[in-house]
Motif scaffolding. Structure first.
Motif, PDB file in Angstrom:
ATOM      1  N   ASP A 293     -44.882  58.360  25.502  1.00 56.92           N
ATOM      2  CA  ASP A 293     -43.622  58.359  24.761  1.00 56.92           C
ATOM      3  C   ASP A 293     -42.463  58.702  25.688  1.00 56.92           C
ATOM      4  N   LYS A 294     -41.318  58.115  25.395  1.00 61.86           N
ATOM      5  CA  LYS A 294     -40.115  58.427  26.150  1.00 61.86           C
ATOM      6  C   LYS A 294     -39.675  59.861  25.830  1.00 61.86           C
ATOM      7  N   VAL A 295     -39.257  60.588  26.851  1.00 60.51           N
ATOM      8  CA  VAL A 295     -38.737  61.950  26.671  1.00 60.51           C
ATOM      9  C   VAL A 295     -37.218  61.855  26.521  1.00 60.51           C
ATOM     10  N   ASP A 296     -36.671  62.541  25.524  1.00 59.94           N
ATOM     11  CA  ASP A 296     -35.218  62.523  25.319  1.00 59.94           C
ATOM     12  C   ASP A 296     -34.564  63.606  26.175  1.00 59.94           C
ATOM     13  N   PHE A 297     -33.625  63.194  27.011  1.00 58.71           N
ATOM     14  CA  PHE A 297     -32.907  64.135  27.869  1.00 58.71           C
ATOM     15  C   PHE A 297     -31.424  64.127  27.520  1.00 58.71           C
ATOM     16  N   THR A 298     -30.854  65.316  27.266  1.00 59.26           N
ATOM     17  CA  THR A 298     -29.410  65.434  27.117  1.00 59.26           C
ATOM     18  C   THR A 298     -28.784  65.558  28.501  1.00 59.26           C
ATOM     19  N   GLU A 340     -25.516  60.907  43.280  1.00 57.65           N
ATOM     20  CA  GLU A 340     -25.045  60.042  42.191  1.00 57.65           C
ATOM     21  C   GLU A 340     -26.146  59.117  41.650  1.00 57.65           C
ATOM     22  N   LEU A 341     -27.197  58.899  42.444  1.00 61.16           N
ATOM     23  CA  LEU A 341     -28.269  58.004  41.990  1.00 61.16           C
ATOM     24  C   LEU A 341     -29.156  58.646  40.927  1.00 61.16           C
ATOM     25  N   PHE A 342     -29.198  59.964  40.890  1.00 64.79           N
ATOM     26  CA  PHE A 342     -30.035  60.627  39.884  1.00 64.79           C
ATOM     27  C   PHE A 342     -29.570  60.282  38.471  1.00 64.79           C
ATOM     28  N   GLN A 343     -28.282  60.303  38.247  1.00 64.71           N
ATOM     29  CA  GLN A 343     -27.753  59.986  36.921  1.00 64.71           C
ATOM     30  C   GLN A 343     -28.059  58.525  36.555  1.00 64.71           C
ATOM     31  N   LYS A 344     -27.975  57.636  37.529  1.00 61.91           N
ATOM     32  CA  LYS A 344     -28.300  56.239  37.287  1.00 61.91           C
ATOM     33  C   LYS A 344     -29.777  56.063  36.935  1.00 61.91           C
ATOM     34  N   ALA A 345     -30.642  56.858  37.605  1.00 65.70           N
ATOM     35  CA  ALA A 345     -32.080  56.785  37.331  1.00 65.70           C
ATOM     36  C   ALA A 345     -32.388  57.252  35.904  1.00 65.70           C
ATOM     37  N   PHE A 346     -31.750  58.359  35.492  1.00 63.05           N
ATOM     38  CA  PHE A 346     -31.976  58.852  34.126  1.00 63.05           C
ATOM     39  C   PHE A 346     -31.413  57.865  33.099  1.00 63.05           C
ATOM     40  N   ALA A 347     -30.314  57.219  33.430  1.00 61.56           N
ATOM     41  CA  ALA A 347     -29.738  56.209  32.513  1.00 61.56           C
ATOM     42  C   ALA A 347     -30.721  55.056  32.354  1.00 61.56           C
ATOM     43  N   TYR A 348     -31.329  54.610  33.459  1.00 60.62           N
ATOM     44  CA  TYR A 348     -32.320  53.527  33.394  1.00 60.62           C
ATOM     45  C   TYR A 348     -33.537  53.968  32.561  1.00 60.62           C
ATOM     46  N   TYR A 349     -34.010  55.187  32.801  1.00 60.56           N
ATOM     47  CA  TYR A 349     -35.158  55.701  32.059  1.00 60.56           C
ATOM     48  C   TYR A 349     -34.896  55.713  30.555  1.00 60.56           C
ATOM     49  N   SER A 350     -33.671  56.050  30.161  1.00 66.47           N
ATOM     50  CA  SER A 350     -33.339  56.227  28.737  1.00 66.47           C
ATOM     51  C   SER A 350     -33.012  54.924  28.027  1.00 66.47           C
ATOM     52  N   GLU A 351     -32.904  53.819  28.755  1.00 68.38           N
ATOM     53  CA  GLU A 351     -32.542  52.527  28.139  1.00 68.38           C
ATOM     54  C   GLU A 351     -33.578  52.101  27.100  1.00 68.38           C
TER      55      GLU A 351
END
Length: 351
Positions: A293-298, A340-351
């Motif tokens: 399952d996808k983990v929800d991250f704030t 700055e790439l960490f935020q992009k990685a989390f954005a991709y994960y949450s798509e």
């Protein structure tokens, strides 16, 4: 099924495991044999274990299960138990349990009386394919994973797939994440088989994962170079696991669940930093999403997780070092990531 030969010991499976254990005990003449269990392995695995052995156990040691108990206070209890039960340099500790128990049991044995023999009998899929190989032992420091420990080899590791029948499906899937990792870092065909087949308790697959990890460890036993590839997904995965363990309003994730998220994130970083194709990144995400399952991250969660990266054991000279993929089946080590790439990685994960 053939045994897997490591540098200082062998991993035996099924009937070979039973014969090897009983022969080893008959030959060595230990002064005392201690068996370490937790409440789960005592209830579900000890009856199976008792049918395997041809020798008596002198004392049963029991700890509470779970990552939250993998700390030095539990070790202190075990050292005192071994001392009070007249353990000496010629004693043996058999660790019957998952990765938490074998990590901690190995550490306790390695430090009691400056080191006594120990044997690991992993009872979870995760511990069979991951913790059983490589001689890493240790405990957590607060919520920070595996901060204290030594590399020390067991006498042998014994794999009995029958123990997997005692697990709930969530625990079994946790081990599947590490098997998928073995494919991602070393063996594209194996990755394909696991994703397509989905039968991750197949003894042949278990043996193949053990063999992949063992081959890496043989080439680099003290993690100076190649062995670092085994940490793919673990830099962010461990930070996620520690964060969830330390925040009681968050669902506590099993190791494999956190590492699955870490591998999707680090797969994306591989695309940005090492040219892993977007097709492969999406394939990795799809492969894990079928089972985890996808983990929800704030936004706050992500900030706190990234703060934990500075405690990662692979860091050196103040740098956070990542393992990334050039392609599926080919990993590279010691890669530094722009923040700055960490935020992009989390954005991709949450798509």
């Amino acid at each position: 099924m053939e045994s897997v030969k490591s540098q200082h010991y062998e991993v035996h499976i099924n009937e070979l495991a039973k014969a090897s254990l009983n022969q080893h005990i008959a030959k060595k003449g230990y002064s005392k044999i201690f068996l370490l269990v937790d409440e789960n392995t005592k209830a579900h695995c000890l009856p199976i274990f008792n049918k395997i052995i041809d020798f008596p156990i002198d004392s049963l040691l029991e700890i509470e299960s779970g990552e939250k108990n993998k700390h030095i206070h539990t070790c202190l209890q075990l050292w005192e138990d071994l001392s009070n039960l007249d353990g000496d340099r010629k004693s043996l500790l058999i660790n019957l349990g998952g990765g938490v128990l074998t990590d901690m049991g190995g550490f306790v044995a390695s430090t009691f009386k400056r080191g006594i023999d120990f044997i690991n009998i992993p009872t979870t899929l995760l511990s069979m394919v991951d913790a059983s190989i490589g001689g890493k032992t240790g405990v957590d420091l607060g919520s920070l994973k595996n901060q204290v420990g030594v590399i020390n080899q067991p006498q042998m590791v014994l794999i009995f797939p029958e123990f997997l029948k005692t697990l709930d499906p969530r625990q079994t899937k946790s081990g599947y994440a590490e098997m998928l990792k073995h494919g991602l870092i070393q063996d594209r065909d194996y990755w394909n088989v696991l994703v397509e087949k989905g039968n991750f308790t197949d003894p042949a697959c278990i043996q193949h994962s053990i063999a992949i990890k063992n081959e890496v460890v043989l080439q680099d036993p003290t993690e100076q170079g190649l062995r670092k590839i085994l940490n793919f997904g673990h830099t962010l995965g461990h930070a996620i696991e520690s964060y969830c363990l330390d925040n009681h309003d968050k669902k506590t994730l099993l190791h494999g669940e956190a590492i699955a998220a870490g591998m999707i994130l680090e797969g994306y970083l591989s695309h940005e930093m090492r040219g892993l194709s977007k097709l492969s990144v999406d394939e990795i995400k799809k492969g894990f999403s079928q089972h985890f399952d996808k983990v929800d991250f704030t936004a706050n969660d992500i900030d706190d997780i990234l703060q934990l990266l500075k405690y990662d054991k692979k860091n050196s000279h103040g740098n956070v070092n990542f393992v990334l993929l050039q392609e599926i089946g080919n990993a590279v080590t010691d890669i530094k990531i722009p923040e700055e790439l960490f935020q992009k990685a989390f954005a991709y994960y949450s798509e």
